[in-house]
Design a protein around this motif. Structure first.
Motif, PDB file in Angstrom:
ATOM      1  N   SER A  84       8.474  -4.481  -6.704  1.00 53.31           N
ATOM      2  CA  SER A  84       7.821  -5.097  -5.560  1.00 53.31           C
ATOM      3  C   SER A  84       6.581  -5.846  -6.014  1.00 53.31           C
ATOM      4  O   SER A  84       5.867  -5.410  -6.893  1.00 53.31           O
ATOM      5  CB  SER A  84       7.437  -4.018  -4.540  1.00 53.31           C
ATOM      6  OG  SER A  84       6.589  -4.556  -3.558  1.00 53.31           O
ATOM      7  N   THR A  85       6.342  -6.983  -5.389  1.00 57.03           N
ATOM      8  CA  THR A  85       5.131  -7.742  -5.681  1.00 57.03           C
ATOM      9  C   THR A  85       4.040  -7.474  -4.657  1.00 57.03           C
ATOM     10  O   THR A  85       2.956  -8.026  -4.752  1.00 57.03           O
ATOM     11  CB  THR A  85       5.433  -9.250  -5.700  1.00 57.03           C
ATOM     12  OG1 THR A  85       5.964  -9.627  -4.422  1.00 57.03           O
ATOM     13  CG2 THR A  85       6.436  -9.580  -6.793  1.00 57.03           C
ATOM     14  N   THR A  86       4.335  -6.640  -3.637  1.00 56.22           N
ATOM     15  CA  THR A  86       3.367  -6.398  -2.566  1.00 56.22           C
ATOM     16  C   THR A  86       2.711  -5.041  -2.659  1.00 56.22           C
ATOM     17  O   THR A  86       1.858  -4.717  -1.852  1.00 56.22           O
ATOM     18  CB  THR A  86       4.045  -6.540  -1.191  1.00 56.22           C
ATOM     19  OG1 THR A  86       5.104  -5.583  -1.085  1.00 56.22           O
ATOM     20  CG2 THR A  86       4.603  -7.947  -1.012  1.00 56.22           C
ATOM     21  N   VAL A  87       3.112  -4.218  -3.615  1.00 52.94           N
ATOM     22  CA  VAL A  87       2.531  -2.890  -3.813  1.00 52.94           C
ATOM     23  C   VAL A  87       1.886  -2.855  -5.188  1.00 52.94           C
ATOM     24  O   VAL A  87       2.480  -3.298  -6.169  1.00 52.94           O
ATOM     25  CB  VAL A  87       3.602  -1.788  -3.691  1.00 52.94           C
ATOM     26  CG1 VAL A  87       3.015  -0.436  -4.046  1.00 52.94           C
ATOM     27  CG2 VAL A  87       4.179  -1.756  -2.283  1.00 52.94           C
ATOM     28  N   SER A 101      -1.791   7.382  -4.238  1.00 46.81           N
ATOM     29  CA  SER A 101      -2.561   6.330  -3.573  1.00 46.81           C
ATOM     30  C   SER A 101      -2.101   4.975  -4.096  1.00 46.81           C
ATOM     31  O   SER A 101      -1.675   4.859  -5.245  1.00 46.81           O
ATOM     32  CB  SER A 101      -4.058   6.500  -3.851  1.00 46.81           C
ATOM     33  OG  SER A 101      -4.511   7.788  -3.469  1.00 46.81           O
ATOM     34  N   TRP A 102      -2.207   3.946  -3.234  1.00 49.24           N
ATOM     35  CA  TRP A 102      -1.805   2.610  -3.660  1.00 49.24           C
ATOM     36  C   TRP A 102      -2.333   1.564  -2.697  1.00 49.24           C
ATOM     37  O   TRP A 102      -2.846   1.883  -1.625  1.00 49.24           O
ATOM     38  CB  TRP A 102      -0.290   2.516  -3.789  1.00 49.24           C
ATOM     39  CG  TRP A 102       0.491   2.611  -2.498  1.00 49.24           C
ATOM     40  CD1 TRP A 102       0.974   1.589  -1.743  1.00 49.24           C
ATOM     41  CD2 TRP A 102       0.910   3.814  -1.819  1.00 49.24           C
ATOM     42  NE1 TRP A 102       1.650   2.054  -0.644  1.00 49.24           N
ATOM     43  CE2 TRP A 102       1.627   3.417  -0.667  1.00 49.24           C
ATOM     44  CE3 TRP A 102       0.733   5.180  -2.076  1.00 49.24           C
ATOM     45  CZ2 TRP A 102       2.169   4.338   0.227  1.00 49.24           C
ATOM     46  CZ3 TRP A 102       1.280   6.096  -1.186  1.00 49.24           C
ATOM     47  CH2 TRP A 102       1.983   5.683  -0.047  1.00 49.24           C
ATOM     48  N   TYR A 103      -2.213   0.311  -3.126  1.00 49.58           N
ATOM     49  CA  TYR A 103      -2.556  -0.848  -2.300  1.00 49.58           C
ATOM     50  C   TYR A 103      -1.263  -1.551  -1.868  1.00 49.58           C
ATOM     51  O   TYR A 103      -0.247  -1.505  -2.574  1.00 49.58           O
ATOM     52  CB  TYR A 103      -3.385  -1.858  -3.087  1.00 49.58           C
ATOM     53  CG  TYR A 103      -4.865  -1.579  -3.195  1.00 49.58           C
ATOM     54  CD1 TYR A 103      -5.439  -0.397  -2.724  1.00 49.58           C
ATOM     55  CD2 TYR A 103      -5.697  -2.527  -3.790  1.00 49.58           C
ATOM     56  CE1 TYR A 103      -6.802  -0.177  -2.834  1.00 49.58           C
ATOM     57  CE2 TYR A 103      -7.066  -2.307  -3.913  1.00 49.58           C
ATOM     58  CZ  TYR A 103      -7.608  -1.125  -3.437  1.00 49.58           C
ATOM     59  OH  TYR A 103      -8.962  -0.900  -3.554  1.00 49.58           O
ATOM     60  N   LEU A 108      -1.174   7.741   5.163  1.00 49.26           N
ATOM     61  CA  LEU A 108      -2.294   7.256   5.947  1.00 49.26           C
ATOM     62  C   LEU A 108      -2.863   6.031   5.237  1.00 49.26           C
ATOM     63  O   LEU A 108      -2.717   5.889   4.026  1.00 49.26           O
ATOM     64  CB  LEU A 108      -3.370   8.335   6.071  1.00 49.26           C
ATOM     65  CG  LEU A 108      -2.979   9.628   6.797  1.00 49.26           C
ATOM     66  CD1 LEU A 108      -4.138  10.611   6.759  1.00 49.26           C
ATOM     67  CD2 LEU A 108      -2.562   9.338   8.220  1.00 49.26           C
ATOM     68  N   GLY A 109      -3.526   5.169   5.973  1.00 48.48           N
ATOM     69  CA  GLY A 109      -4.071   3.989   5.324  1.00 48.48           C
ATOM     70  C   GLY A 109      -5.036   3.242   6.204  1.00 48.48           C
ATOM     71  O   GLY A 109      -5.245   3.583   7.370  1.00 48.48           O
ATOM     72  N   ALA A 110      -5.630   2.214   5.633  1.00 48.99           N
ATOM     73  CA  ALA A 110      -6.604   1.392   6.351  1.00 48.99           C
ATOM     74  C   ALA A 110      -6.715   0.054   5.649  1.00 48.99           C
ATOM     75  O   ALA A 110      -6.274  -0.114   4.500  1.00 48.99           O
ATOM     76  CB  ALA A 110      -7.961   2.088   6.399  1.00 48.99           C
ATOM     77  N   LYS A 111      -7.341  -0.866   6.309  1.00 44.86           N
ATOM     78  CA  LYS A 111      -7.580  -2.172   5.712  1.00 44.86           C
ATOM     79  C   LYS A 111      -8.693  -2.065   4.685  1.00 44.86           C
ATOM     80  O   LYS A 111      -9.705  -1.395   4.903  1.00 44.86           O
ATOM     81  CB  LYS A 111      -7.954  -3.195   6.792  1.00 44.86           C
ATOM     82  CG  LYS A 111      -8.025  -4.630   6.276  1.00 44.86           C
ATOM     83  CD  LYS A 111      -8.255  -5.613   7.417  1.00 44.86           C
ATOM     84  CE  LYS A 111      -8.242  -7.048   6.908  1.00 44.86           C
ATOM     85  NZ  LYS A 111      -8.426  -8.017   8.018  1.00 44.86           N
ATOM     86  N   GLY A 169      -6.127  -6.810   1.224  1.00 45.64           N
ATOM     87  CA  GLY A 169      -4.983  -5.950   1.459  1.00 45.64           C
ATOM     88  C   GLY A 169      -5.336  -4.647   2.137  1.00 45.64           C
ATOM     89  O   GLY A 169      -6.354  -4.523   2.835  1.00 45.64           O
ATOM     90  N   TYR A 170      -4.504  -3.631   1.890  1.00 44.60           N
ATOM     91  CA  TYR A 170      -4.606  -2.345   2.569  1.00 44.60           C
ATOM     92  C   TYR A 170      -4.477  -1.218   1.550  1.00 44.60           C
ATOM     93  O   TYR A 170      -3.824  -1.372   0.510  1.00 44.60           O
ATOM     94  CB  TYR A 170      -3.504  -2.216   3.623  1.00 44.60           C
ATOM     95  CG  TYR A 170      -3.610  -3.252   4.719  1.00 44.60           C
ATOM     96  CD1 TYR A 170      -4.182  -2.946   5.942  1.00 44.60           C
ATOM     97  CD2 TYR A 170      -3.148  -4.562   4.507  1.00 44.60           C
ATOM     98  CE1 TYR A 170      -4.290  -3.905   6.942  1.00 44.60           C
ATOM     99  CE2 TYR A 170      -3.252  -5.523   5.493  1.00 44.60           C
ATOM    100  CZ  TYR A 170      -3.825  -5.193   6.708  1.00 44.60           C
ATOM    101  OH  TYR A 170      -3.938  -6.143   7.685  1.00 44.60           O
ATOM    102  N   ASN A 171      -5.097  -0.086   1.864  1.00 49.16           N
ATOM    103  CA  ASN A 171      -4.946   1.092   1.004  1.00 49.16           C
ATOM    104  C   ASN A 171      -4.139   2.154   1.729  1.00 49.16           C
ATOM    105  O   ASN A 171      -4.182   2.271   2.953  1.00 49.16           O
ATOM    106  CB  ASN A 171      -6.311   1.632   0.568  1.00 49.16           C
ATOM    107  CG  ASN A 171      -7.138   2.155   1.730  1.00 49.16           C
ATOM    108  OD1 ASN A 171      -6.955   3.285   2.186  1.00 49.16           O
ATOM    109  ND2 ASN A 171      -8.079   1.335   2.220  1.00 49.16           N
ATOM    110  N   HIS A 172      -3.388   2.950   0.941  1.00 48.68           N
ATOM    111  CA  HIS A 172      -2.511   3.985   1.489  1.00 48.68           C
ATOM    112  C   HIS A 172      -2.617   5.232   0.619  1.00 48.68           C
ATOM    113  O   HIS A 172      -2.870   5.151  -0.584  1.00 48.68           O
ATOM    114  CB  HIS A 172      -1.057   3.508   1.518  1.00 48.68           C
ATOM    115  CG  HIS A 172      -0.864   2.194   2.195  1.00 48.68           C
ATOM    116  ND1 HIS A 172      -0.623   2.068   3.541  1.00 48.68           N
ATOM    117  CD2 HIS A 172      -0.893   0.923   1.700  1.00 48.68           C
ATOM    118  CE1 HIS A 172      -0.506   0.792   3.854  1.00 48.68           C
ATOM    119  NE2 HIS A 172      -0.671   0.071   2.751  1.00 48.68           N
TER     120      HIS A 172
END
Length: 658
Positions: free
Chosen positions: A45-48, A65-67, A99-102, A109-112
């Motif tokens: 994936s290019t989005t993670v 954890s990841w973006y 769980l995540g947030a901007k 991006g976002y964190n998860h």
């Protein structure tokens, strides 16, 4: 498909079912199934990005954890690696919602984050993150035995980007992890000394720090450094268990501000780890300062200290180190604020970073050298009550080193940086210090009867070694000090008077009186690993540390030495001391000594064993003066209903004489 929430676990799960052997006073041998990357179940994936494996509340958990580029719902898919077919995850793989947030604007991006729970021991797992049809590559990790001995690695200040050569900083960091995990493939945790990057919100530096796949294969126990604290990227990249984000644990007192902070704790097998945000040290900054940390450590140890055999603290700012930061005003403040509390709470080991050089302290008690006679570089140390070992890690990446500095006349206790009377070139608190301008890491072996701490070279003067490549000096000799060689090694033997070890309380005999001592060092009485007998119980055996009795009194009065044992405990698991019996004998005749009667184990309803006071040896009125040595063979029989674990008990010796 199973779905699990990633909400915070409030405490570690410590129970498990016996599986064929019960360990008595010695941890079981651990097994490791490897941590190699498995094939991806879908196209990369290019989005993670920024995937990192973290520690959980205990050995049955991990965090991930990841973006992601998009704010869509994300999850982790997990399955035993053996169940994958051609890299494809089975349809019934476990999933854990994230769980995540901007992210803040500079990160994008976002964190998860998700917590993986219910892991089984001695199992290789594969996992991937993302969403259906858009998964990351798959990575793997392996659990080992959930009881007993293990190793972890402590890594100081990668501070990726601090040299100005991002590529070489990353290469040095990668090489240290390659060297360390190749030499120690069964290491179970990677523990951070802080300062993962040079600039808190620089995602290019974070990408370089997170590039090594070891950070997806071994759980990373993150620590906040002063270069991490000035932004939210640290909190966006890492998930930590049992985290307290109270305002007092932030340097500015404001968890909502553009800073990172908070303290956390977890238990991994026999170690209670407590990680502190040492950036918050003074109330003038707005936070709770060092007092908030000492209150936090006190509360955690009071609530959970009995669940582990060792207590290890981790924070960034070293209070006992050999380089320029040793004389910083803030570190001197911490050097006054921390040590007495740590001594009183029975902390065993403190791991620190910040000073980009290696040192290990003498045993420190209440802010002073515990034993003025402890020699520099001792291979074995015996803390006694209140003695704490402090270790500072050198750079793990080679991005920056600090040179050793000289002592001054400011004193040899408390906040002082005066000279060591036994080695005037060093500070009073440093037993060993080293700076060669080569990369190193610290290996800690957790053993039932000791902690073994080693500082090990992961590089030499050659590249990748950013600071040296830019023209700085290096004194490493490849032939004499090759990669993998040991800079320093020390074994920390536990104080056996806290009720967790089979030990005895020893009075000091006055000249011309009756008294007794232990013959030799009062070490742990190791009963080894219990063996199954007849399919219904386990047996173990050993010998007590011999008791040396001396009676030089003219009265020739009678004397007797007896003992009783407490219940055997491993955290919240226990079995009765009545299952322990013994056969006393006289090793060396003297002082009229006669051996006590044999006492069988209370197993099979044979009585109370050593759960009640039993005679080890005695002498009648009128016996000859002199000395005797008493011993006893121990016989332990344990029902097979007892849960697997590493159990300890206290043997209390009592001497009576008229």
């Amino acid at each position: 498909m199973r779905s699990n929430s990633s909400r915070q676990t409030h405490g570690p799960v410590r129970r498990r079912v016996a599986t064929g052997a019960t360990a008595a006073l010695l941890g079981l041998t651990v097994a490791f199934a490897g941590g190699q990357t498995t094939p991806a179940g879908a196209a990369e994936s290019t989005t993670v990005s920024g995937i990192v494996l973290g520690v959980g509340a205990d050995e049955t958990q991990r965090t991930v954890s990841w973006y992601s580029a998009a704010g869509t719902a994300q999850k982790v898919q997990l399955a035993p690696t053996a169940q994958l077919t051609g890299g494809a995850f089975p349809a019934d793989s476990a999933t854990f919602d994230a769980l995540g947030a901007k992210n803040i604007a500079t990160s994008g991006g976002y964190n998860h984050r998700a917590t993986l729970t219910g892991l089984k021991e001695n199992t290789a797992y594969s996992y991937r993150v993302g969403t259906e049809g858009n998964w990351s590559p798959a990575y793997s990790f392996a659990t080992q035995d959930f009881e007993g001995e293990y190793d972890f690695l402590f890594l100081g200040d990668p501070q990726i980007g601090s040299s100005g050569d991002l590529a070489q900083d990353q290469a040095g960091w990668q090489d240290t992890l390659d060297v360390a995990t190749k030499a120690n493939p069964k290491a179970e945790i990677l523990v951070s000394g802080g300062d993962q990057v040079e600039s808190a919100n620089n995602e290019s530096q974070w990408n370089s720090f997170l590039a090594p796949d070891q950070l997806r294969q071994y759980p990373w126990a993150a620590t906040i450094g002063n270069h991490d604290v000035g932004g939210k990227a640290y909190e966006q990249h890492f998930s930590t268990p049992n985290t307290d984000r109270s305002g007092g644990l932030y340097a500015n007192g404001d968890p909502a501000s553009n800073t990172s902070g908070g303290n956390y704790w977890y238990i991994y097998k026999d170690v209670l780890f407590i990680d502190l945000n040492s950036n918050s040290y003074a109330t003038s900054q707005g936070g709770g300062g060092d007092e908030a940390h000492t209150e936090y450590v006190t509360d955690v140890i009071n609530q959970h200290g009995s669940e582990a055999k060792w207590k290890v603290l981790v924070y960034h700012h070293s209070i006992y180190s050999p380089a320029s930061h040793a004389k910083d005003k803030d570190n001197k403040a911490r050097r006054v604020d921390f040590p007495t509390t740590f001594s009183e709470l029975g902390v065993d080991l403190v791991l620190q970073g910040h000073d980009h050089s290696y040192s290990r302290s003498y045993l420190i008690k209440n802010g002073e050298k515990a034993d003025p006679q402890e020699q520099p570089g001792a291979a074995d140390v015996y803390p006694g009550p209140g003695g704490v070992l402090y270790v500072t890690a050198n750079s793990a990446s080679g991005s920056k080193y600090y040179d050793v500095t000289a002592p001054d006349s400011s004193g040899t206790s408390g906040a002082g940086n005066g000279a060591d009377p036994l080695n005037p070139d060093r500070y009073w608190y440093n037993s060993v210090q080293n700076q060669e301008h080569v990369r190193t890491y610290v290996k800690v072996q957790v053993r039932d009867e000791k902690l073994v701490v080693e500082n090990i070279r992961s590089g030499n003067c050659d590249a990748p070694n950013s600071q040296v490549s830019q023209g700085d000096w290096c004194k490493n000799t490849t032939a004499a000090q090759p990669v993998g060689s040991v800079v320093d090694k020390v074994s920390v033997h536990p104080y056996n008077g806290d009720g967790q070890s089979l030990q005895v309380n020893v009075p000091k005999a006055a000249p011309g009186e009756f008294g007794w001592t232990i013959d030799g060092y009062n070490g742990l009485v190791d009963l080894g690993t219990a063996k199954e007998e007849n399919g219904d119980h386990f047996t173990a055996s050993g010998k007590i540390n011999p008791i040396l009795v001396s009676d030089t009194r003219r009265s020739l009065s009678p004397w007797a030495v007896s003992a009783d044992v407490s219940a055997f405990k491993d955290a919240d698991k226990t079995f009765a001391g009545s299952y322990l019996g013994w056969t006393p004998y006289v090793l060396d005749q003297g002082a009229g000594a006669k051996a006590g009667a044999q006492v069988p184990s209370g197993y099979d309803g044979k009585g109370e064993g050593l759960a009640v006071s039993r005679g080890l040896g005695s002498a009648p009125q009128g016996h000859a003066r002199g000395t005797a040595k008493l011993g006893a063979d121990l016989d332990l029989k344990i029902p097979d209903s007892v849960q697997k674990g590493g159990y300890r008990a206290t043997l209390t010796i009592t001497a009576l004489s008229s």
